[in-house]
Every structure is written in structure tokens, then in C-alpha cells.
Design a protein around this motif. Structure first.
Motif, short mmCIF file in Angstrom:
data_model
loop_
_atom_site.label_atom_id
_atom_site.label_comp_id
_atom_site.label_asym_id
_atom_site.label_seq_id
_atom_site.Cartn_x
_atom_site.Cartn_y
_atom_site.Cartn_z
N TYR A 128 -6.56 14.22 -6.27
CA TYR A 128 -8.04 14.87 -5.52
C TYR A 128 -7.74 16.01 -5.90
N ARG B 287 -4.08 10.58 -5.32
CA ARG B 287 -4.04 11.63 -4.35
C ARG B 287 -4.08 12.97 -5.19
N GLU B 288 -2.78 12.77 -6.07
CA GLU B 288 -2.70 13.84 -6.92
C GLU B 288 -3.84 14.63 -8.10
N ASN C 2 -2.56 10.24 4.29
CA ASN C 2 -1.36 9.79 4.83
C ASN C 2 -1.59 9.06 5.66
N ASN C 3 -3.66 8.50 5.85
CA ASN C 3 -3.34 8.03 7.55
C ASN C 3 -3.94 6.32 7.04
N GLU C 4 -4.52 7.09 6.21
CA GLU C 4 -4.90 5.70 4.91
C GLU C 4 -4.61 5.63 3.68
N PRO C 5 -3.92 4.80 2.69
CA PRO C 5 -3.85 5.44 1.60
C PRO C 5 -4.98 5.90 0.61
N LEU D 267 0.84 -0.88 0.10
CA LEU D 267 0.16 0.31 -0.14
C LEU D 267 0.47 1.46 0.04
N PHE D 268 0.80 2.69 -0.37
CA PHE D 268 1.24 3.42 0.25
C PHE D 268 2.20 3.38 -1.27
N GLU D 269 1.20 2.92 -2.46
CA GLU D 269 2.81 3.08 -3.28
C GLU D 269 2.73 4.21 -4.60
N TYR E 17 0.30 8.10 -4.46
CA TYR E 17 0.20 9.14 -4.99
C TYR E 17 -0.74 10.14 -6.08
N GLN F 181 -9.08 16.59 -0.69
CA GLN F 181 -8.00 15.46 -0.11
C GLN F 181 -8.92 14.99 0.63
N TYR F 182 -8.31 12.99 0.47
CA TYR F 182 -8.95 12.09 1.07
C TYR F 182 -8.70 13.13 3.26
N CYS F 183 -10.11 12.57 3.42
CA CYS F 183 -10.03 12.84 4.96
C CYS F 183 -9.09 12.73 6.07
N LYS F 184 -8.40 11.51 5.44
CA LYS F 184 -7.28 10.83 6.53
C LYS F 184 -6.11 10.42 5.62
#
Ligand code: SF4
Lengths: 228, 797
Positions: A119, A116-117, A130-133, A107-109, A113, A125-128
């Protein structure tokens, strides 16, 4: 008699609304089956049978599932949901894009990113973060709902065109690359009708959606050319 | 109408599969709109934008605190809050006062561990039967509330001795962590049953002090640069690491010309890299070889008589404690004056399978080459009579006068330590009762019946059996403790232990037995300071690299919340966060221990601190240089080759006063061999740290879980390299692939320890988890683990 041609975005409303609803429905099917009322409402209101004609196996399975829906069943699905997507321990079908695309199944590969870009480009942005992928199935579906919603309110043709293009590339570069593997994993690892059906429906619909988006966009561009 | 919709019409004609949309278009919106309850994609926080540029990769130095003995500099390359890559210490080798602290193969996997999809992510409560593995996600509030109320309920009902924090080593070499947190909480609410000792060097820890008065019988690694001859007796630092820079020193010692002998049933990676000679030996027979070496040394008059006369008790009849017959001396024993059996190399050969002449040769070399270091690993003492092995090694060091001399080594447990920091998070347990850690299952089953003979200390009797277990970042609850099948039955009985809390980062076999399961953090997600086992003049800064993932939380914070619910939060935290603890440790270390220790900011920036010394630490140097003013911490003040204390225990067969070879149950002389002809040992595998990382696929590729078997034993059973076999005895059965290799002594099977117990429906393990075959029968004196003493049979599966 002069024919007033309706603006293109108005013509597309039923189409756009229908896809949005479809994404919402998929999102609902893959959410934790905790909202019992919503499930019973689906049982009441949604007839998956009508999907049958077109060889949509997923529709048939879901139809069966919802026809026999009861509280006991929902409890079992909750456990199944936890086993497939939450844990603890190895998951039946990890619901993250990175898992299917990274060589190491992490995960987080980099795909996290990239998503995320996407979004961020829309001010989201995801409300979590960096906390969840960011590349969880439900988030990517929510993003598609968000984009199809924007389409509904896009009155400028070129804005609409851009939004369609965004969704096409999101499907091509993300969802449609990993979802087939994800669905395969769900299908391999569960005997739950809900998740079997949902997985089949998801895969079928996404490829259909891409096809229709491409065609709509072509049509849109054609019309624009004729008008101008 | 149709002319008004040219686009729609065109689509209608072109699109083949419109059903989807016709259908979904008809669904009432409220039905599905309800689905996306709370939105997860929210408006983006504008401030964050500025930071998040493309190339802002930061390198953050941190440290793993698992139980491998090493402590390494781990460099996390962080971008946008995500660890994108991990590298390690890039400092050059060469200067042995600041050796590089480079990660081993396990360290290459740390990023994978962090972002592994199987991480435990949310707190859970058990919903099925205990051990079945069925859980339900719950909130942190529910988790801590449940823990608080069970801690109280069980404490009130059974008393504080019913509460136990199990031995655990998943994440333990730092300032805080699960066990420290639990103990603090329990101490503040009445206390808990203590344990003593460990699973690593359990027999040695109790035995060595009977000889030397302490376990600190080692010397610093730089002392080896002066050794001319080194025996690594059952020690394998190439795989289990021991201390990160240890191998650098060994390599330098070799370059300096030291001859290195490795004695081990396996031709280990250490033997490959360092050994001039490998001496294969049968497990449990080390003392036979030691006795025979002693015999050679004294019959050839190679002993350091002056050393023995001055510093030792019990070598010969002239140096016996009062009231003990002369014939009980070490010399009499070796010469067979007492039992009629001289401990000749020929006698030993029959037992340990090492040719008599080879024993002679090693004995002579060891006695004549000065200084010589006999360094003992701990695998050999995880045996039925492990106490003898540690005292036996020490005996040889004394016979040759290698104690207290630069380049020599006193053998025995071999701890050494001269570099310390302050541990600011401590507890004071009002309960004084303690059990040997290996006997916790006994304390569950029949704690109230345990006595001093079982190693119970601090009380005559326990008032209760263990009823509540905290198992924090550890796998001793089932996987790493002996006799898994027995332990499993015990834990499955929910009336025995009533409540089990497990915290971990993965779903280990132990985690399956949790009633409440907590998702812990990795070292990337917490502040800490990494300390090497006891050995090494360095500490490593553990920077918090990223925020905890998912709903994972540090145990320190979890138990602060439990403490809050029990009304003792202030006493628990004393107002400190984890970062405060780290800062306090650094500040107090500077003030109380070592003014040259760097400031917090310096330490943080450098990531590592090497303590500097003028010269090597030599174990027992003070005693040897100035015996008048520095005595050993034994009752007699001398090195007790003969211990009167042990003698007075009056169990001479199993607890002799001098180190002796005692034929072991399930050893090569046990009649049970007719049925189970192979001796089974296990070892610390390079791909795991104990059982940690067993679920990591990369590491399995690096070194697969397989059993070693000698071609002779394989041929007899029609087994070929790569075959899958069943390994079994009375206690259990497992399946594993075989590596047929001359790298293991005939008659011995070796399974790397730590594989995760994976039973099929019949309870047969599928993964090669060695503890389905091991025994809970403790060693006689230390009540320590005998997990390397097993007889088994092997057949093709
Ligand atoms: S397992 Fe030990 S030696 Fe290996 S990288 Fe980690 S801390 Fe270092």
C-alpha cells in the motif's frame, strides 16, 4: 488501405474495465450486507446465471440466492456475516491473510507488514493502520480495484506493463496463497448461499484473473517487441 | 476492425475462460461501484513515513496484571506500531534483593493473546435469548448510552442496592480497570451493593483473624533462607506462581539445607522440584492430621510451653477465658478429655489415610527442628469447613513456638506486605450494605430475605434483589462460580437480573451472558502499574505498548463516557487520564510513602522497582519480642487458640472455638460416598490463570485439560490412560480425558480449574469445566466457597 493500430491501452480498455468491475462486485459481496438497495439492484441488474455455462458453481448458487432475495433473507445474511467475519468470539472464517499464513494463526504477522508495504509503495495506507490489520480481505480487494483502476488510466505501455506485473505478483504472493484456505473455511462453516457462492466465485475468479493477466502481459510484451 | 486490435484478438483466441469478463463487462457500473462505499485505503500520511524505517525495533517494558499472584517484566519488541516479539526480564539471578521477574509459561503466550483472531473487537448488544451467544455490533455511543440509561432506570426503580459489580479477576492487579471504574461511576450516582472477601482464601480470611487478629500472618520470603524445615501444606507455587520470585527463595532455602515437606493430594510440580518428601492426603481431612500432630507434640512434651503460656489463650485449662469450662481447652480436645476421642495418629490415619507413624514422624520433625515454617496454601481451605484448616495450621505454629521468629512462620492465611504504592483512583460508596462475594447468586434470587446469618452486613435487610450486574474482565458470572447449571438458570431468567454488562478481551462463557458486551484492552494497550498479590517487594511499570486494537477501549475511558452521559464526568475523572493516574501514583508514593521511590521517568525507564530492606519481615515479631507494648489485635490481646467470640456464637458443631477436625459433607465420611465414591478437587493449572487463557491453543499444547485419576480407581472402572470419561453428580456432568497416574491419592479425582464451560445441547459440558460439579453451599462462618468439596462418580464415556 493503411490500418491504424489502436494504442495497446485502448485495446485493453474493455478487458481492464471488466476486471475492475469484477473486483468491485466481489468487494460488494463480502461487505457487510447493510446496503439493502444495492443488493436489490444486483438482483435486478446482475444475472449470475450467465456464468453457468462455464461450470461456475458459485454463479449458480448466487443466482439462486439473488432470485429469492428478500428482506428477511438479508437480515439472516447480516447475522451470518457477523458470525463469519466479525464476532464476537471465534470467527467462522477469519478474513485476514496472516491468519492463514502464520504458523500460529495470528493477526498482525509479517504478511500484514508485507501488505502494508505494498500500500505504502502506492502512496496509500489503511485508514486504521496499526489499529486493525492491513491484510483484511476487503482491503486487498480494494487494493486490486485501485490497481485495475490505475491501469485504465495508464497511457504509457511500460507503465501499464508495470501495473500488470504488480497485480500479478500481488495475486501470486498474496491473494492466491491464502484465499483458497479462506474459501475452504467459508465453505466448511456456512450454509449461506450468499457466502458459499461468493467464496466459490472469489476463488475461481482470482485464479482466472492471474491466468489472464499473465497472458495479457505476455501479449503486451510481444506487441511492444513487434512495434519497436 | 479486427486488424486494429491485434492484442485483443490474440487474447480472445488464447483465453479459454472468458465468460467471467464478458459477463462482468456487461454489468452496469453504478450497481457495483456503490459497493465500495467509503474507501479504506487512503492517501498516505507523509509525516508517518519518516518514522517507519526498517529496523526501528524498540523494546518496551510492561507488565501483565492478571490474577496469578506473580507480576513479571514483559518486554514487548515493537516495530512500526506492532509487537513483533515478547521477551522477559533478562536480569541475572543471584542477588535476592533484586530477583529477576521472569515470565512463566503463560507469559510466553502474551503476544498470541494480543493478536489472537478471536479478540473481542467491537461493542455488541445481545439479540438472541440471554446466554445464547447471539450479538449485534453497535457503536460505542449506543453502548454507553444504553448503559447510562439502564444504570439510571434500575437505580431509580429498585434503589442503589440493586446494582452490583461482580467479583472479577481477569485484569485486576493494577491502578485502574473495569471494577474500579464501574464502582466509581456507581458511587457517584447513588451507590451499589458491596461484596466482601474473595474466592481465593475466603474461609481463611475470616478465620485467621480469630486466632491472630489479622491475616498478615506471613513473613517476607527472604526469611525462609533461615528456615531449617519447611512444610508447604497444600501450596503449589510452581504452577500458580503466588509471587514471581517466591520460587527463587524457596530454592535458596533448599540449598541452605532446609528440609521441605509437601502435603497435597497430588504430587504437584512443586513437590517434584522442592520436596524431600510428599505426603499424600485426602481432601477435607487436613485437620485430622493437624490434630494428630498436635496430639503427638503434647503427649511427647515437645510443645513450646513457655510460648503457649505467655502468648496464647486456650491451650490448656489454666489459660481459658472467663466463663468457659477448662475442659474446652485445646489440650483437652486433643487428649479426648471432652469427647472421649484422643486425637491419636491412629485415629487420624483412618480419616486422612496417612500412616500413623508418618504423622508421628512429621510431628516430631516439625516440633524439633527449629526454626520451622509451616506455610499454608489456600486450596485446602476452599472446603466445606475451610475455616478449621487455617486456624489448625496456626495452632501448630503456636504449639511449636514458631511464631514471630526468623525462619519460623505463623501459618494461617499468611499475607505479608511491606511495600506499597498509592492508588489514586478510589471511590466512596454511599451504600454500606455488603454481602459475602460467594453469595451473590443468593442475593439475585432472594436478596431481600438475606440476614446477618447469611453474612449480610451494613444493614438489617436489603430493599431489593440484585437487578443489574457489571462483570468486568471476569468469569465469575458463570464459569468460576460454583454450580454452573444453577447459575445458568438464574441468569437466563431475564426478569431476575434485568441488565448485565460484560467487558472482556475474549468471548468467555460469562461474556455470553452479557446484554451489552464491551471489547476491553490487554495490558499491552494501556498504562498501569503492576502490583504482586500481597507478597513481594517490587512493582512493575505497565507501559502502554501500542494503541488499543480494533475498537477496544479501556474501561476507565468507557465509564468516563457513561459518567458524561449521567452528568458526573468531572467527578469521575477529576480531569485525569489513565496516564495521569499512573503519574499521580508515582508522585504521591514518593511524597506520602517512600521518598526513595523512583521518579516517574526513572521508573518508566527501568520498568521495575525493587523495594530494599535491611532484613526480612517477620510476622508478629513486635508482639513476640515486646509483648508488653505490642499486643495481638484480638479481643484478649493474645493469640486466641480458643476464641471466645466464636464460642459465643453458640454453633459449636460447625463453628468451634478451637480448630477441630469436622467431618465434611461430601467428604470421605459422607454416606453419599456409596453413590459418588470419588472426592473431586481442582487446582490452578500452569497453562491458565484461573480461567484466563483457556482459549489459547499454545497453552493447551503445553498442558492439556485432563483429569487425574489414580490407577486403582481407574482399574476398578475399566478406565485406561487417555480414555474419555464422564464425571457426574447430582449437580451436573462433564466429559474429559483422563490421565491415569499415581501422582494423585487413591479415592481422589483432580480436574484443573478454569476450563471454559462448553455445554452440548443437553447441557453436558464438553471441556471439563469443573464447576458444573461444585456446590453453592457456603462454609459456615465465612460464607466462603467450598469448591474443592465434591463427591462424584466417573465412568467411561
Ligand atoms: S501469568 Fe503471572 S507469572 Fe506468568 S508471566 Fe504472567 S504475570 Fe508472570
Amino acid at each position: 488501405m493503411t490500418v491504424t493500430i489502436e494504442p495497446l491501452h485502448i485495446q485493453l480498455q474493455p478487458y481492464l474495465l471488466a476486471r475492475k468491475k469484477f473486483y468491485q462486485l466481489l468487494h460488494l459481496l463480502f461487505s457487510m450486507p447493510a446496503n439493502v438497495d444495492a443488493l436489490f439492484e444486483i438482483k435486478k441488474e446482475v444475472t449470475f446465471k450467465e456464468l453457468l455455462g462455464q461450470l461456475h458453481e458459485g454463479g449458480k448458487i448466487l443466482d439462486d440466492f439473488f432470485q429469492h432475495l428478500n428482506l428477511e433473507q438479508i437480515k439472516r445474511e447480516q447475522q451470518e456475516f457477523q458470525r463469519l467475519f466479525i464476532g464476537p468470539g471465534p470467527l467462522g472464517a477469519p478474513p485476514w491473510e496472516s491468519y492463514y499464513r502464520s504458523r500460529e494463526q495470528l493477526l498482525f504477522e509479517e504478511w500484514t507488514y508485507q501488505i502494508r508495504e505494498r500500500y505504502h509503495r502506492f502512496g496509500l495506507q489503511y485508514c486504521k493502520e496499526n489499529n486493525e490489520p492491513d491484510d483484511h480481505l476487503l482491503l486487498e480487494l480494494e487494493f486490486m480495484v485501485y490497481l485495475s483502476d490505475l491501469c485504465l488510466f495508464a497511457t504509457k505501455d511500460h507503465r501499464l506493463d508495470k501495473l500488470l506485473a504488480t497485480q500479478i505478483s500481488f495475486l501470486e504472493e498474496h491473494l492466491l496463497i491464502w484465499i483458497p484456505y479462506f474459501c475452504e473455511k467459508v465453505i466448511e462453516n456456512t450454509s449461506s448461499q450468499l457466502y458459499l457462492g461468493a467464496a466459490m466465485l472469489l476463488e475461481d475468479f482470482l485464479s482466472f484473473d492471474l491466468e489472464s493477466l499473465v497472458e495479457v502481459r505476455e501479449g503486451l510484451l510481444l506487441c511492444l517487441k513487434n512495434i519497436h | 476492425m479486427s486488424e486494429k486490435h491485434p492484442l485483443t484478438n490474440m487474447l480472445a483466441n488464447k483465453m479459454q475462460r472468458r465468460t467471467f469478463l464478458k459477463w462482468s463487462g456487461a454489468i452496469g457500473l453504478p450497481v457495483i461501484a456503490g459497493g465500495i462505499g467509503t474507501k479504506m485505503l487512503v492517501e498516505r500520511n507523509k509525516e508517518a513515513k519518516a518514522v517507519s524505517t526498517k529496523d526501528n525495533e524498540k523494546i518496551i517494558s510492561t507488565c501483565s496484571v492478571n490474577n496469578c499472584g506473580g507480576r513479571c517484566v514483559i518486554k514487548a519488541h515493537v516495530k512500526d506500531g506492532v509487537v513483533v516479539r515478547v521477551s522477559t526480564d533478562s536480569q541475572e539471578s543471584g542477588d535476592l534483593s533484586t530477583p529477576p521477574l521472569r515470565a512463566c509459561v503463560r507469559g510466553r503466550n502474551y503476544r498470541r493473546m494480543l493478536y489472537h483472531p478471536d479478540r473481542l473487537k467491537y461493542p455488541m448488544k445481545r439479540v438472541g435469548k440471554r446466554g445464547e451467544g447471539k450479538f449485534k455490533r453497535i457503536s460505542w455511543d449506543e453502548a454507553t448510552r444504553t448503559i447510562a440509561s439502564e444504570v439510571k432506570r434500575i437505580g431509580d426503580k429498585y434503589g442503589p442496592e440493586s446494582r452490583y459489580d461482580n467479583y472479577a479477576s481477569g485484569q485486576c492487579w493494577g491502578l485502574h480497570g473495569g471494577s474500579a471504574s464501574v464502582r466509581k461511576l456507581l458511587s457517584l450516582t447513588g451507590g451499589f451493593l458491596n461484596y466482601r472477601n474473595d474466592y481465593s482464601s475466603g474461609a481463611g480470611n475470616v478465620a485467621t483473624p480469630f486466632t491472630y487478629g489479622t491475616n498478615n500472618s506471613g513473613s517476607s520470603f527472604d526469611s525462609l533462607l533461615h528456615s531449617k524445615y519447611i512444610i508447604l501444606w497444600g501450596q503449589n507455587p510452581s504452577e500458580m506462581i503466588f509471587s514471581t520470585p517466591y520460587r527463587e527463595y524457596l530454592m535458596q532455602a533448599k540449598k541452605n539445607g532446609a528440609r521441605i515437606i509437601v502435603i497435597d493430594p497430588r504430587y504437584t510440580d512443586t513437590a517434584i522440584v522442592f520436596a524431600d518428601e510428599w505426603i499424600p492426603i485426602l481432601p477435607t481431612t487436613d485437620n485430622a492430621m493437624m490434630d494428630a500432630m498436635g496430639y503427638v507434640i503434647i503427649t511427647e512434651n515437645l510443645q513450646d510451653q513457655a510460648f503457649l503460656d505467655k502468648y496464647c489463650l486456650g491451650f490448656d485449662g489454666e489459660h481459658m477465658p472467663d466463663g468457659v469450662a477448662k475442659v474446652e481447652s485445646l489440650k483437652s480436645y486433643l487428649l479426648g478429655e471432652n469427647d472421649g476421642t484422643p486425637k491419636t495418629p491412629e485415629w487420624a490415619e483412618k480419616i486422612c489415610q496417612i500412616p500413623a507413624n508418618k504423622i508421628r514422624e512429621i510431628a516430631r520433625e516439625y516440633a524439633k527442628t527449629k526454626p520451622a515454617a509451616l506455610i499454608q496454601g489456600w486450596g485446602p481451605q476452599r472446603h466445606a469447613y475451610g475455616e478449621q484448616i487455617m486456624r489448625g495450621g496456626a495452632q501448630l505454629a503456636c504449639l511449636t513456638g514458631n511464631v514471630g521468629k526468623l525462619g519460623g512462620w505463623a501459618a494461617g492465611t499468611g499475607y505479608w506486605n511491606r511495600s506499597n504504592i498509592v492508588f489514586p483512583f478510589s471511590y466512596d460508596n454511599p451504600v454500606k450494605a455488603s454481602i459475602p462475594c460467594f453469595l451473590w447468586t443468593k442475593a439475585v434470587e432472594m436478596g431481600t430475605e438475606m440476614t446477618a446469618a447469611d453474612g449480610l452486613e451494613g444493614t438489617e435487610r436489603l430493599n431489593t434483589n440484585i437487578k443489574l450486574i457489571f462483570n468486568m474482565a471476569g468469569n465469575m458470572l458463570i464459569n468460576q462460580h460454583a454450580d454452573i447449571n444453577k447459575t445458568r438458570k438464574l441468569l437466563e431468567d431475564e426478569s431476575k437480573v434485568e441488565f448485565i454488562v460484560v467487558s472482556d478481551i475474549f468471548m468467555t462463557p460469562s461474556a455470553k451472558f452479557a446484554d451489552i458486551l464491551l471489547p476491553g484492552t490487554t495490558f499491552f494497550e494501556r498504562y498501569d502499574i503492576g502490583i504482586p498479590w500481597c507478597f513481594g517487594d517490587y512493582v512493575v511499570f505497565g507501559e502502554k505498548t501500542i494503541e488499543p486494537l480494533y475498537e477496544c477501549r479501556d474501561e476507565y475511558d468507557v465509564f468516563a463516557e457513561v459518567a458524561d452521559k449521567l452528568g458526573v464526568k468531572e467527578k469521575y475523572t477529576e480531569g485525569r487520564t489513565i496516564l495521569d493516574l499512573v503519574k499521580e501514583s508515582v508522585e504521591r508514593t514518593r511524597k506520602e510513602l517512600d521518598a526513595t521511590f523512583p521518579t516517574f521517568e526513572d521508573f518508566r525507564q527501568k520498568g521495575v522497582h525493587h523495594f530494599k530492606y535491611d532484613g526480612p519481615l517477620v510476622g508478629f515479631k513486635e508482639q513476640i519480642d515486646d509483648f508488653e507494648n505490642n499486643r495481638f489485635e484480638t479481643p484478649s490481646g493474645k493469640i486466641e487458640l480458643f476464641s471466645k467470640t466464636l464460642w459465643d456464637m453458640n454453633q459449636h458443631d460447625e463453628i468451634p472455638a478451637i480448630a477441630k477436625y469436622i467431618p465434611s459433607w461430601e467428604g470421605p465420611e459422607d454416606p453419599l460416598k456409596a453413590q459418588y465414591p470419588l472426592q473431586l478437587i481442582s487446582w490452578h493449572y500452569k497453562r491458565r490463570c484461573h480461567s484466563t487463557y483457556d482459549n489459547q491453543e499454545w497453552l493447551e499444547e503445553a498442558a492439556k485439560q485432563e483429569m487425574w485419576l489414580n490407577p486403582k480407581d481407574a482399574d476398578k472402572r475399566g478406565i485406561k490412560n487417555g480414555d474419555r470419561v464422564q464425571v457426574f453428580n447430582e449437580r451436573g456432568s462433564l466429559l474429559i480425558d483422563v490421565k491415569v497416574t499415581p501422582r494423585i491419592t487413591p479415592g481422589v479425582a483432580g480436574i484443573p480449574q478454569g476450563a471454559w464451560y462448553t455445554p452440548d445441547t443437553n447441557g453436558q459440558d464438553q471441556r471439563g469445566s469443573v464447576n458444573v460439579l461444585t456446590s453453592q453451599r457456603p462454609t459456615p462462618l465465612a460464607k466462603a466457597t467450598p469448591q474443592l468439596t465434591n463427591l462424584v462418580e466417573v465412568k467411561k464415556a
